[in-house]
Each structure stands twice: as C-alpha cells, then as structure tokens.
Write a protein that holds these residues in place. Structure first.
Motif, PDB file in Angstrom:
ATOM      1  N   LEU A   7      -9.605   1.721  84.525  1.00  0.00           N
ATOM      2  CA  LEU A   7      -9.849   0.382  83.665  1.00  0.00           C
ATOM      3  C   LEU A   7     -11.200   0.193  83.139  1.00  0.00           C
ATOM      4  O   LEU A   7     -12.190   0.397  84.065  1.00  0.00           O
ATOM      5  CB  LEU A   7      -9.133  -0.721  84.252  1.00  0.00           C
ATOM      6  CG  LEU A   7      -9.310  -2.055  83.712  1.00  0.00           C
ATOM      7  CD1 LEU A   7      -8.005  -2.734  83.823  1.00  0.00           C
ATOM      8  CD2 LEU A   7     -10.504  -2.698  84.545  1.00  0.00           C
ATOM      9  N   THR A   8     -11.465  -0.159  81.915  1.00  0.00           N
ATOM     10  CA  THR A   8     -12.774  -0.654  81.715  1.00  0.00           C
ATOM     11  C   THR A   8     -12.625  -1.579  80.373  1.00  0.00           C
ATOM     12  O   THR A   8     -11.791  -1.590  79.797  1.00  0.00           O
ATOM     13  CB  THR A   8     -13.837   0.451  81.336  1.00  0.00           C
ATOM     14  OG1 THR A   8     -14.996  -0.074  81.292  1.00  0.00           O
ATOM     15  CG2 THR A   8     -13.538   1.170  79.903  1.00  0.00           C
ATOM     16  N   GLY A   9     -13.492  -2.614  80.507  1.00  0.00           N
ATOM     17  CA  GLY A   9     -13.616  -3.963  79.693  1.00  0.00           C
ATOM     18  C   GLY A   9     -14.986  -3.564  78.783  1.00  0.00           C
ATOM     19  O   GLY A   9     -15.731  -3.030  79.239  1.00  0.00           O
ATOM     20  N   LYS A  11     -17.350  -5.603  75.985  1.00  0.00           N
ATOM     21  CA  LYS A  11     -17.503  -6.964  75.640  1.00  0.00           C
ATOM     22  C   LYS A  11     -17.802  -6.712  74.175  1.00  0.00           C
ATOM     23  O   LYS A  11     -18.429  -5.926  73.563  1.00  0.00           O
ATOM     24  CB  LYS A  11     -18.738  -7.212  76.228  1.00  0.00           C
ATOM     25  CG  LYS A  11     -18.473  -8.324  77.132  1.00  0.00           C
ATOM     26  CD  LYS A  11     -19.595  -9.184  77.667  1.00  0.00           C
ATOM     27  CE  LYS A  11     -20.960  -8.508  78.100  1.00  0.00           C
ATOM     28  NZ  LYS A  11     -21.928  -9.548  78.904  1.00  0.00           N
ATOM     29  N   PHE A  42      -9.772  -2.614  77.515  1.00  0.00           N
ATOM     30  CA  PHE A  42      -9.344  -3.793  76.820  1.00  0.00           C
ATOM     31  C   PHE A  42     -10.948  -4.516  76.465  1.00  0.00           C
ATOM     32  O   PHE A  42     -11.899  -4.217  76.748  1.00  0.00           O
ATOM     33  CB  PHE A  42      -8.967  -4.915  77.889  1.00  0.00           C
ATOM     34  CG  PHE A  42      -9.676  -5.154  78.954  1.00  0.00           C
ATOM     35  CD1 PHE A  42      -9.660  -4.271  80.104  1.00  0.00           C
ATOM     36  CD2 PHE A  42     -10.496  -6.356  78.966  1.00  0.00           C
ATOM     37  CE1 PHE A  42     -10.527  -4.825  81.106  1.00  0.00           C
ATOM     38  CE2 PHE A  42     -11.284  -6.848  80.121  1.00  0.00           C
ATOM     39  CZ  PHE A  42     -11.339  -6.010  81.116  1.00  0.00           C
ATOM     40  N   HIS A  47     -14.881 -12.857  78.354  1.00  0.00           N
ATOM     41  CA  HIS A  47     -16.471 -12.533  79.170  1.00  0.00           C
ATOM     42  C   HIS A  47     -17.384 -12.853  77.847  1.00  0.00           C
ATOM     43  O   HIS A  47     -18.683 -13.376  78.568  1.00  0.00           O
ATOM     44  CB  HIS A  47     -16.490 -11.152  79.548  1.00  0.00           C
ATOM     45  CG  HIS A  47     -16.068 -10.789  80.995  1.00  0.00           C
ATOM     46  ND1 HIS A  47     -14.978 -10.299  81.382  1.00  0.00           N
ATOM     47  CD2 HIS A  47     -16.745 -11.586  82.126  1.00  0.00           C
ATOM     48  CE1 HIS A  47     -14.700 -10.197  82.565  1.00  0.00           C
ATOM     49  NE2 HIS A  47     -15.754 -10.950  83.116  1.00  0.00           N
ATOM     50  N   TYR A 138     -18.839 -15.183  86.214  1.00  0.00           N
ATOM     51  CA  TYR A 138     -18.372 -14.076  85.546  1.00  0.00           C
ATOM     52  C   TYR A 138     -17.930 -12.760  86.486  1.00  0.00           C
ATOM     53  O   TYR A 138     -16.770 -12.301  86.147  1.00  0.00           O
ATOM     54  CB  TYR A 138     -19.686 -13.426  85.034  1.00  0.00           C
ATOM     55  CG  TYR A 138     -19.521 -12.383  84.193  1.00  0.00           C
ATOM     56  CD1 TYR A 138     -19.766 -12.548  82.537  1.00  0.00           C
ATOM     57  CD2 TYR A 138     -19.690 -11.092  84.197  1.00  0.00           C
ATOM     58  CE1 TYR A 138     -19.798 -11.413  81.850  1.00  0.00           C
ATOM     59  CE2 TYR A 138     -19.661 -10.076  83.536  1.00  0.00           C
ATOM     60  CZ  TYR A 138     -19.756 -10.150  82.032  1.00  0.00           C
ATOM     61  OH  TYR A 138     -19.641  -8.940  81.324  1.00  0.00           O
ATOM     62  N   MET A 142     -14.308 -10.650  86.194  1.00  0.00           N
ATOM     63  CA  MET A 142     -14.117  -9.311  86.179  1.00  0.00           C
ATOM     64  C   MET A 142     -13.299  -8.695  87.030  1.00  0.00           C
ATOM     65  O   MET A 142     -12.511  -7.658  87.054  1.00  0.00           O
ATOM     66  CB  MET A 142     -15.558  -8.737  85.928  1.00  0.00           C
ATOM     67  CG  MET A 142     -15.539  -7.230  85.916  1.00  0.00           C
ATOM     68  SD  MET A 142     -17.151  -6.816  85.379  1.00  0.00           S
ATOM     69  CE  MET A 142     -17.009  -5.172  85.766  1.00  0.00           C
ATOM     70  N   ASP A 145      -9.559  -8.869  86.280  1.00  0.00           N
ATOM     71  CA  ASP A 145      -9.246  -7.738  85.244  1.00  0.00           C
ATOM     72  C   ASP A 145      -8.864  -6.586  85.986  1.00  0.00           C
ATOM     73  O   ASP A 145      -7.824  -6.021  85.707  1.00  0.00           O
ATOM     74  CB  ASP A 145     -10.553  -7.570  84.374  1.00  0.00           C
ATOM     75  CG  ASP A 145     -10.971  -8.511  83.312  1.00  0.00           C
ATOM     76  OD1 ASP A 145     -10.378  -9.284  82.858  1.00  0.00           O
ATOM     77  OD2 ASP A 145     -12.195  -8.604  83.153  1.00  0.00           O
ATOM     78  N   VAL A 154     -13.170   2.621  87.715  1.00  0.00           N
ATOM     79  CA  VAL A 154     -13.714   1.740  86.841  1.00  0.00           C
ATOM     80  C   VAL A 154     -14.941   2.469  86.300  1.00  0.00           C
ATOM     81  O   VAL A 154     -16.025   2.146  86.805  1.00  0.00           O
ATOM     82  CB  VAL A 154     -13.980   0.341  87.315  1.00  0.00           C
ATOM     83  CG1 VAL A 154     -14.623  -0.697  86.327  1.00  0.00           C
ATOM     84  CG2 VAL A 154     -12.836  -0.379  87.887  1.00  0.00           C
ATOM     85  N   VAL A 156     -18.233   2.570  84.375  1.00  0.00           N
ATOM     86  CA  VAL A 156     -19.008   1.248  83.757  1.00  0.00           C
ATOM     87  C   VAL A 156     -20.487   2.026  83.902  1.00  0.00           C
ATOM     88  O   VAL A 156     -20.758   2.940  84.734  1.00  0.00           O
ATOM     89  CB  VAL A 156     -19.075   0.167  84.799  1.00  0.00           C
ATOM     90  CG1 VAL A 156     -17.917  -0.731  84.491  1.00  0.00           C
ATOM     91  CG2 VAL A 156     -18.875   0.356  86.214  1.00  0.00           C
ATOM     92  N   GLN A 160     -23.378  -2.584  86.082  1.00  0.00           N
ATOM     93  CA  GLN A 160     -21.923  -3.204  86.319  1.00  0.00           C
ATOM     94  C   GLN A 160     -21.510  -2.849  87.762  1.00  0.00           C
ATOM     95  O   GLN A 160     -20.546  -3.311  88.004  1.00  0.00           O
ATOM     96  CB  GLN A 160     -20.938  -2.933  85.365  1.00  0.00           C
ATOM     97  CG  GLN A 160     -21.164  -3.179  83.894  1.00  0.00           C
ATOM     98  CD  GLN A 160     -21.354  -4.965  83.905  1.00  0.00           C
ATOM     99  OE1 GLN A 160     -20.649  -5.504  84.484  1.00  0.00           O
ATOM    100  NE2 GLN A 160     -22.410  -5.495  83.402  1.00  0.00           N
TER     101      GLN A 160
HETATM  102  N1  TRP Z   1     -18.830  -6.829  82.452  1.00  0.00           N
HETATM  103  C1  TRP Z   1     -18.693  -5.734  81.650  1.00  0.00           C
HETATM  104  C2  TRP Z   1     -19.849  -5.536  80.821  1.00  0.00           C
HETATM  105  O1  TRP Z   1     -20.837  -6.427  80.604  1.00  0.00           O
HETATM  106  C3  TRP Z   1     -17.472  -5.775  80.783  1.00  0.00           C
HETATM  107  C4  TRP Z   1     -16.326  -5.976  81.419  1.00  0.00           C
HETATM  108  C5  TRP Z   1     -15.468  -6.975  81.637  1.00  0.00           C
HETATM  109  C6  TRP Z   1     -15.565  -4.953  82.309  1.00  0.00           C
HETATM  110  N2  TRP Z   1     -14.360  -6.891  82.459  1.00  0.00           N
HETATM  111  C7  TRP Z   1     -14.365  -5.587  83.343  1.00  0.00           C
HETATM  112  C8  TRP Z   1     -15.866  -3.643  82.776  1.00  0.00           C
HETATM  113  C9  TRP Z   1     -13.539  -4.870  84.067  1.00  0.00           C
HETATM  114  C10 TRP Z   1     -15.180  -3.071  83.624  1.00  0.00           C
HETATM  115  C11 TRP Z   1     -13.885  -3.512  84.257  1.00  0.00           C
HETATM  116  O2  TRP Z   1     -20.085  -4.387  80.140  1.00  0.00           O
END
Ligand code: TRP
Ligand code: ADP
Length: 334
Positions: A7-9, A11, A42, A47, A138, A142, A145, A154, A156, A160
C-alpha cells in the motif's frame, strides 16, 4: 499463495516531476505488476489538506496525480486505486489510533519538529506557530491508511520511514492492549538504489527548490528546461566527467545501457554541452510522448476518473469494513 498487501499513498500536491517518477512512481508501478502482491494505491487528499486549502487546486491536483499514475503504467484493474476521502473508515480508525498515540510520539515526528525548529530559528515566540492539528497528527492518519488495509509492505521515500515506524508502534500498542493480532505490522520498503534525482541546478530535484522538470511539460517547455540545466564551463572538445553531470544523470535514468555507453564515450570525446542537452531532450521527448498523450486523454475525461475512483472506493471499503468490524469488537463497541 498468500499475496503480500502493498500500500502506498500519493499526496495530490500537483505537477509531478522526473524525481517523483524515478524515485517513487516507477518502482511502485513495477511492484504493482508482481503477481505476489496485491496493491492498494490511493490519493492521500486529506493529508494534502494540512497545507492545501484551495478547493479548486485540491480537486485539480487529485485528477492530475491520478492521471499521472495511470499514464505511467499503473493499471487500475490490477490494484485497488482510490481516494482516501472516499473511505470514511480511515477517519474512524484514525480517532481510535489517536487514543493510543502518546503525545510525545507526535512531538518527535519529523514534519512537526522541522516546523518547530524553523520557528525557533526565526525567533518566534510561539514554537508551534503555523502548526495545525492536521499537521501535528499527520502520522496517525497515515497509520490508519496503512493498518486499515492490513498492509505488509509500504513503499515510500526515506523521509516517510519514520511514519511507518510510528504505525508499527501504534499497531503494537493496540494488539497488546486487546491481546489480539488485530493489525498486521507493516514494513517500509525503501528503494535500495535510493537514487536522488538532481534538478536543473544540480541540487535534489524538488518542488520546494523550484528546479524541477515536470513529467508532462509540453515539448517546447521541456526543451527550454533541459537547456537550463547547469553545466560547468568546459568547452567543446574538452573531455567531461559524466558522473558529475546532471545531464548524464538524467539521461541514464531513461536510456538503454547501450545508449548510456554511447553518451559516456561522447563525454570522453568532449561533447559540447548543447549537444548533450539536445540528446537528453530527444530521449525525454521520445520516452514521455506516449505517457503524455495518455495523460492528456485522461485529464480530458473526468467522468472516467470519477468512475475509477468510485469503483476503487467500493473495493477499498469492503476490506476496510472487515477490519473495522474486528476493531470495534476488540474495543468493546460492538
Ligand atoms: N505521507 C506520504 C507522503 O507525504 C503520503 C501517504 C499518506 C502515505 N498515507 C500514506 C504513504 C500511507 C504510504 C502509506 O508522501
Ligand atoms: P517534492 O520534494 O518535489 O515536494 P515529494 O516530497 O512530494 O516531492 O515526493 C514524492 C515522492 O517522490 C517521494 O516518495 C520522494 O521520495 C520522491 N522524490 C521526490 N523528489 C525526488 C528526487 N529528486 N529523487 C528521487 N525521488 C524523489
């Protein structure tokens, strides 16, 4: 075969650049193609809100970032691709995790600490000036998530890593309190190569330095940017060190090994900087033309993106609600 949940987010902060591509997008897209993984990718729109309060920009950046990932090869039918804001379970879990977060843990989070330090250096009376509670908490959002989807890995950037460590801490406090393995403990996957892509001025390419090459810059702008890359004063005919040249560093990221060797030889033969720049521009334009067309087609078809978000949200919520069911039972709410 037990698949690993990855999983990765991402922004939505707008205008992704070559550093984002090579450092974050490309490795994550490769990982998503591995049959031993199940990917959750996602858009971390809530965030982004810690700093971004312009509705139009937030909406636009969300579409831009989604289109970028798909244009660069992420296949939304292989992964669960969604918007964080479409999964309300994230915010429910976030509160529960907040009740497990020692305040001191948040005091040590790097984004908060950096702001405090900035305030101190500026002689601000209030060391917390400019810190909203979204920024302060923050890492908890996270963690929600990550834990909601029972993630194993994860991917990143190294900045992170601390947040993933915090996530593990919170998961352990929770599991220990209720004597149940409710949450999987995640691991950060930091790209080993750890390549830091240089920008126009030779420093790390970053939006905050204004030295970026946007991935989807139109050809004329792309060419202009490439011709702005800083070089030393060596003249045509003088041998040049490829390792010390931003042009070469960028070229090699996209070129075949054979092309890279050929340019290296030309550096030894004293290629003129303008010719090296022309070679880089030509390569970038060739490599990015296809993705740029896909990007533009997606940006012109918001309904399709909305449809993908909706589909992704349904898949994500199906898993989220299973986790929340276990969480609520564990804490005594259902
Ligand atoms: N904080 C991450 C960034 O600034 C983005 C992020 C939000 C994220 N939720 C996450 C990354 C969960 C990995 C998993 O790049
Ligand atoms: P920026 O520094 O432009 O604000 P972000 O902090 O939003 O970029 O980075 C998003 C992702 O892109 C992170 O995973 C980060 O590690 C990666 N990244 C950003 N810049 C670079 C770079 N110059 N080289 C390699 N990876 C980068």
């Amino acid at each position: 075969m037990d698949q690993k949940i990855v999983l990765t987010g991402i922004k939505p902060t707008g205008n992704p650049h070559l550093g984002n591509w090579v450092g974050a997008i490309r490795p994550a897209v490769e990982l998503s193609r591995n049959p031993e993984t199940k990917g959750f990718y996602f858009i971390a729109d809530y965030h982004a809100m810690t700093g971004l309060k312009d509705a139009k920009e937030l909406r636009e950046y969300t579409y831009e970032v989604a289109s970028t990932w798909i244009a660069l090869g992420l296949d939304p039918s292989r992964v669960v691709f969604y918007r964080q804001s479409d999964v309300p379970e994230v915010f429910e879990l976030s509160w529960i995790l907040a009740c497990f977060s020692p305040k001191g843990l948040m005091n040590r989070a790097h984004a908060y600490k950096a702001q405090v330090q900035k305030n101190q250096e500026a002689g601000e009376e209030d060391v917390d000036a400019g810190v909203n509670m979204g920024l302060y908490t923050y890492p908890i959002l996270m963690a929600a998530d990550i834990l909601l989807m029972q993630s194993h890995w994860v991917p990143v950037g190294s900045d992170q890593q601390q947040h993933v460590e915090i996530t593990r801490d919170l998961a352990q406090y929770f599991n220990r309190q209720y004597r149940k393995e409710v949450f999987t403990l995640p691991e950060a996957l930091i790209d080993e190569a750890g390549a830091v892509i240089p920008g126009l001025d030779g420093r790390k390419m970053s939006k905050s330095y204004g030295n970026t090459i946007p991935i989807f810059a139109p050809p004329e702008q792309l060419r202009k940017l490439v011709f702005r890359i800083a070089t030393d004063s060596s003249r045509p005919g003088e041998p040049k060190d490829p390792e010390a040249s931003t042009i070469f560093q960028l070229y090699r990221l996209l070129a075949t090994p054979k092309q890279t060797e050929a340019l290296k030889a030309e550096y030894q033969n004293g290629i003129a900087w303008k010719d090296a720049k022309e070679a880089l521009y030509t390569l970038l334009d060739q490599q990015l033309r296809g993705p740029r067309e896909r990007y533009e087609a997606l940006m012109a078809n918001r309904e399709e993106l909305d449809r993908l978000f909706k589909e992704g949200a349904e898949e994500a919520r199906a898993i989220a609600s299973k986790t929340m069911h276990r969480v609520r039972r564990a804490i005594g709410i259902s």
